[in-house]
Design an enzyme around this catalytic site. Structure first.
Site, PDB file in Angstrom:
ATOM      1  N   THR A 106      61.018  21.211 -18.014  1.00  0.00           N
ATOM      2  CA  THR A 106      59.879  21.058 -18.909  1.00  0.00           C
ATOM      3  C   THR A 106      58.644  21.819 -18.433  1.00  0.00           C
ATOM      4  OG1 THR A 106      58.305  19.390 -19.762  1.00  0.00           O
ATOM      5  CG2 THR A 106      59.307  18.941 -17.643  1.00  0.00           C
ATOM      6  N   ASP A 107      57.766  22.105 -19.382  1.00  0.00           N
ATOM      7  CA  ASP A 107      56.462  22.707 -19.066  1.00  0.00           C
ATOM      8  C   ASP A 107      55.574  21.756 -18.264  1.00  0.00           C
ATOM      9  OD1 ASP A 107      56.565  21.284 -21.697  1.00  0.00           O
ATOM     10  OD2 ASP A 107      54.401  21.562 -21.629  1.00  0.00           O
ATOM     11  N   LYS A 115      60.690  15.397 -13.233  1.00  0.00           N
ATOM     12  CA  LYS A 115      61.445  16.553 -13.716  1.00  0.00           C
ATOM     13  C   LYS A 115      61.442  17.678 -12.693  1.00  0.00           C
ATOM     14  CE  LYS A 115      63.161  17.175 -17.220  1.00  0.00           C
ATOM     15  NZ  LYS A 115      64.589  16.986 -17.610  1.00  0.00           N
ATOM     16  N   LEU A 124      69.088  17.562 -27.957  1.00  0.00           N
ATOM     17  CA  LEU A 124      69.832  18.731 -27.504  1.00  0.00           C
ATOM     18  C   LEU A 124      71.330  18.471 -27.521  1.00  0.00           C
ATOM     19  CD1 LEU A 124      69.913  21.566 -26.312  1.00  0.00           C
ATOM     20  CD2 LEU A 124      69.519  20.547 -24.048  1.00  0.00           C
ATOM     21  N   TYR A 130      56.238  11.861 -15.361  1.00  0.00           N
ATOM     22  CA  TYR A 130      57.294  12.619 -16.037  1.00  0.00           C
ATOM     23  C   TYR A 130      57.438  14.004 -15.414  1.00  0.00           C
ATOM     24  CZ  TYR A 130      59.524  15.428 -19.679  1.00  0.00           C
ATOM     25  OH  TYR A 130      60.355  16.296 -20.364  1.00  0.00           O
TER      26      TYR A 130
END
Length: 295
Positions: free
Chosen positions: A106-107, A137, A13, A133
């Site tokens: 994030t999903d 997040k 990104l 993770y």
């Protein structure tokens, strides 16, 4: 010119945000200050505060993260440091100078179970991360959203021409092998990091253009490309567009064990971000074709 500090500038990104600057798309409106660990250790609270107070940006975009999903299971301290503690440091620094803050999430903050009706997940859905993770997040999200001048954007299946990602791995393996097995029971939407970068800049510019609306604009959003697919179908399309003869065969997730649990359903609703910011939502196939042309 307003100043934007970008962290994690050497990642997927971050590099796409660099490309936006180099293309002059916001020339004369924004000055970008790109940083990665060599310029700024975002896990060092005092260093972050000194840097931000010296630069005095109008925005901070945090494009840094610990994204090694499986490794995080045995490296939870570092994952927490980068995905949560660093976010808190950046938020505190943003608050000190009154800057807007952009956090990418994030999903994986969801439990990943497939809904009976297979609906796209909205920002109001209950969270329930199943991995280190995802949990780290989510903590980062919480730190960001505690600051009223934050934009938190959840994304999924990110790839680009930069760094290591699924698209580049498939192209490499497709040139080396005659066939591959890829899971076909995990659903989601690939996201070209160039499109995500464009969406973030659209959000920032809309907030700046409409300061009277920022109270309603700041908050939590979802952004991916448009459409729904599986990892297997995604891989097959990579092979087709990349002109690889490798055959991609579907397998179940149970045939591909991993240290961290993977979501079976990662389809995110983009209605909120579309309504608020009128962002472009290219179809994932079109964006994949653009990325492969760059590669």
């Amino acid at each position: 010119m307003d100043k934007i500090v970008v962290t994690g500038a050497n990642g997927q990104l971050g590099n796409e945000l660099r490309a936006i600057e180099q293309a002059g798309l916001y020339g004369g409106r924004y000055e970008f200050v790109f940083t990665d660990v060599a310029e700024l250790d975002i896990t060092d609270r005092e260093a972050v505060l000194r840097f931000v107070e010296a630069e005095r940006p109008q925005w901070i975009i945090n494009a840094a993260a610990y994204t090694a999903v499986d490794r995080a299971e045995s490296d939870s301290e570092k994952a927490l440091l980068l995905n949560a503690t660093a976010v808190r440091n950046l938020v505190k620094a943003a608050e000190a100078v009154g800057a807007g803050f952009v956090q990418v999430s994030t999903d994986y903050v969801f439990d990943g179970r497939m809904p009976a009706d297979r609906h796209a997940l909205t920002e109001e859905e209950p969270v329930g991360p199943q991995s280190v993770y995802g949990r780290t997040k989510l903590r980062g999200e919480e730190y960001a959203l505690a600051y009223p001048k934050s934009l938190v954007v959840r994304t999924a299946w990110l790839y680009s021409a930069y760094g290591n990602n699924f698209v580049k791995t498939m192209l490499r393996l497709g040139a080396e092998r005659s066939e591959l097995n890829v899971v076909a029971d995990q659903w989601g939407t690939p996201t070209y990091a160039a499109d995500l970068a464009a969406a973030l800049m659209r959000m920032v510019s809309v907030c700046d253009a409409h300061p009277e609306r920022t109270g309603e604009l700041f908050g939590l959003y979802h952004y991916t490309n448009d459409g729904i697919t599986t990892w297997c179908e995604f891989a097959q399309e990579i092979m087709r567009l990349g002109e690889r003869s490798c055959v991609v065969r579907p397998i179940a997730s149970s045939e591909y064990p991993a240290a961290a649990s993977r979501p079976a359903w990662s389809v995110l609703s983009k209605r909120k971000i579309s309504d608020a910011f009128d962002v472009e939502l290219p179809d994932w196939r079109d964006s994949l074709a653009r990325c492969i042309r760059v590669l």
